[in-house]
Design an enzyme around this catalytic site. Sequence first.
Site, PDB file in Angstrom:
ATOM      1  N   ARG A  35       0.747  -1.245   0.123  1.00  0.00           N
ATOM      2  CA  ARG A  35       0.010   0.280   0.126  1.00  0.00           C
ATOM      3  C   ARG A  35       0.964   1.242   0.241  1.00  0.00           C
ATOM      4  NH1 ARG A  35      -4.900  -2.237   3.899  1.00  0.00           N
ATOM      5  NH2 ARG A  35      -6.445  -2.531   2.228  1.00  0.00           N
ATOM      6  N   LYS A 197     -18.352 -13.655   4.560  1.00  0.00           N
ATOM      7  CA  LYS A 197     -19.666 -13.085   4.909  1.00  0.00           C
ATOM      8  C   LYS A 197     -20.388 -12.950   3.724  1.00  0.00           C
ATOM      9  CE  LYS A 197     -18.619 -10.301   8.683  1.00  0.00           C
ATOM     10  NZ  LYS A 197     -18.096  -8.876   8.951  1.00  0.00           N
ATOM     11  N   GLY A 345      -8.755  -7.819   0.473  1.00  0.00           N
ATOM     12  CA  GLY A 345      -7.082  -8.093   1.127  1.00  0.00           C
ATOM     13  C   GLY A 345      -6.911  -9.434   1.183  1.00  0.00           C
ATOM     14  N   GLY A 368     -13.573  -3.881   0.720  1.00  0.00           N
ATOM     15  CA  GLY A 368     -14.981  -3.276   0.854  1.00  0.00           C
ATOM     16  C   GLY A 368     -15.280  -2.131  -0.134  1.00  0.00           C
TER      17      GLY A 368
HETATM   18  P1  ADP Z   1     -11.472 -11.001   1.136  1.00  0.00           P
HETATM   19  O1  ADP Z   1     -10.599 -10.325   2.201  1.00  0.00           O
HETATM   20  O2  ADP Z   1     -10.637 -11.409   0.141  1.00  0.00           O
HETATM   21  O3  ADP Z   1     -12.697 -10.012   0.842  1.00  0.00           O
HETATM   22  P2  ADP Z   1     -13.090 -12.163   3.295  1.00  0.00           P
HETATM   23  O4  ADP Z   1     -12.625 -11.314   4.336  1.00  0.00           O
HETATM   24  O5  ADP Z   1     -14.447 -12.092   2.870  1.00  0.00           O
HETATM   25  O6  ADP Z   1     -12.119 -12.033   1.956  1.00  0.00           O
HETATM   26  O7  ADP Z   1     -12.740 -13.703   3.913  1.00  0.00           O
HETATM   27  C1  ADP Z   1     -11.711 -14.082   4.129  1.00  0.00           C
HETATM   28  C2  ADP Z   1     -11.699 -15.159   5.196  1.00  0.00           C
HETATM   29  O8  ADP Z   1     -12.562 -16.351   5.069  1.00  0.00           O
HETATM   30  C3  ADP Z   1     -10.344 -15.838   5.397  1.00  0.00           C
HETATM   31  O9  ADP Z   1      -9.910 -15.557   6.972  1.00  0.00           O
HETATM   32  C4  ADP Z   1     -10.805 -17.173   5.256  1.00  0.00           C
HETATM   33  O10 ADP Z   1      -9.833 -18.160   6.319  1.00  0.00           O
HETATM   34  C5  ADP Z   1     -12.061 -17.588   5.679  1.00  0.00           C
HETATM   35  N1  ADP Z   1     -12.686 -18.660   4.855  1.00  0.00           N
HETATM   36  C6  ADP Z   1     -13.104 -18.846   3.741  1.00  0.00           C
HETATM   37  N2  ADP Z   1     -13.505 -19.983   3.435  1.00  0.00           N
HETATM   38  C7  ADP Z   1     -13.673 -20.728   4.734  1.00  0.00           C
HETATM   39  C8  ADP Z   1     -14.128 -21.767   5.248  1.00  0.00           C
HETATM   40  N3  ADP Z   1     -14.848 -22.908   4.545  1.00  0.00           N
HETATM   41  N4  ADP Z   1     -14.188 -22.087   6.570  1.00  0.00           N
HETATM   42  C9  ADP Z   1     -13.705 -21.104   7.685  1.00  0.00           C
HETATM   43  N5  ADP Z   1     -12.947 -19.928   7.120  1.00  0.00           N
HETATM   44  C10 ADP Z   1     -13.115 -19.696   5.774  1.00  0.00           C
HETATM   45 MG    MG Z   2     -10.855  -9.930   4.323  1.00  0.00          MG
END
Ligand code: ADP
Ligand code: MG
Length: 388
Positions: A35, A197, A345, A368
Amino acid sequence: MQLRSLESAPAARRVFVRADLNVPLQDDEVRDDTRIRASLRTIRHLTAQGSAVVVGSHLGRPRGQVQEGLGLAPVARRLSELLGAPVRFAPGLPTGEGACEQWKLLGRGEVLLLDNLRFDPRETDDDPDFAQELAQFGDIFVEDAFGVVHRAHASTHAICDLLPSYAGFLVQREVAALDHLAEVGESPFVLVLGGAKITDKIGVIERLASHAQEVLVGGALANTFLQARGVPIGRSLSESGGLDVARGLMRQFSDRFRLPTDVVVSHAMTEPGRTAAVDEVQSDEMILDIGPATRKAYRAAILPARRLFWNGPMGLYEQAPFAEGTLDVAKSVAECEGYTVIGGGDSAAAVAAAGVDDRVSYVSTGGGASLEYLEGRRLPGLACLVAK
Ligand code: ADP
Ligand code: MG
């Protein structure tokens, strides 16, 4: 979206720049400077034209008070190394006495980094008085913190009422990449969604799925959809509040919505798991990754994509036994010759871990913010930069 650009700004004597220098720290050192690097172009442009540049950023969640371990001193050191020039810095309140003293000493072409903007509770309150204190540092305002343009904070929103405001190079690049993705009509357009989520991602699914030919779902997000379909998911992470929404989305987009057919399950998050068909998950097991057949199927859908957006890992990728599905998708996305954008992220970290971050078209610095932008929402930090 047409923004007032930094290039169109008059050369100002003093400039306040909002950057996103929210980097991971470890033992008082910057662990990943992505960043900081992303903010260099704007800062260099301003110092080269002889402006005195004051940079503000948040870091972590100090909840409105000065907190040890969340100060920007390590960031100032790294920024100085990358710029190859000294960076002035005063620890503590971002608009406190120390910062104001440094500001008085700041010469043309020099940089001052304020300490964590969220050390002051008025930052996240979008407080006009705090914005006024920040505005005193500049004759113009440059917004370059794409990661926070979906927030109405003093340094992203209230300040725009006080100074002529322009979009920095990073914000321009992010917006151009996301516009290109949403507006260029080439198909197939493939959406790959995972992570934790569902509530964060519904908007994007609703907005983009109607233009997409394939929606590939993995991660804990898929668990919610599986559960909504009545498939037993044992002790897997899911969002029970999202079941109705999940049902609605699957009904609306049944022709393009794809869920895992096999998964990697385990009793504990640290134990290597077994591969199971998606309808054979035991009540004491957790789904922690997509299985080999699903990886293969998703790969076949990803390779021919002309446009692709990926947000959210396919499993608990932080743990090696459950990282395979995410790494496999990262490699497939890298091999895809279409226009590929990664948002989020964790997804960005996964692409870097797979060593393919230079083989995707664009990695967004804002999770986000990129999701909300693609949803078509009005983002407070961008709305005040729109060219009239
Ligand atoms: P990003 O940061 O790319 O937007 P998110 O923050 O929505 O992604 O989600 C990332 C998190 O989701 C990670 O910490 C990952 O470990 C968790 N995760 C993904 N699949 C699973 C799963 N099947 N069980 C538990 N945690 C999960
Ligand atoms: Mg995340």
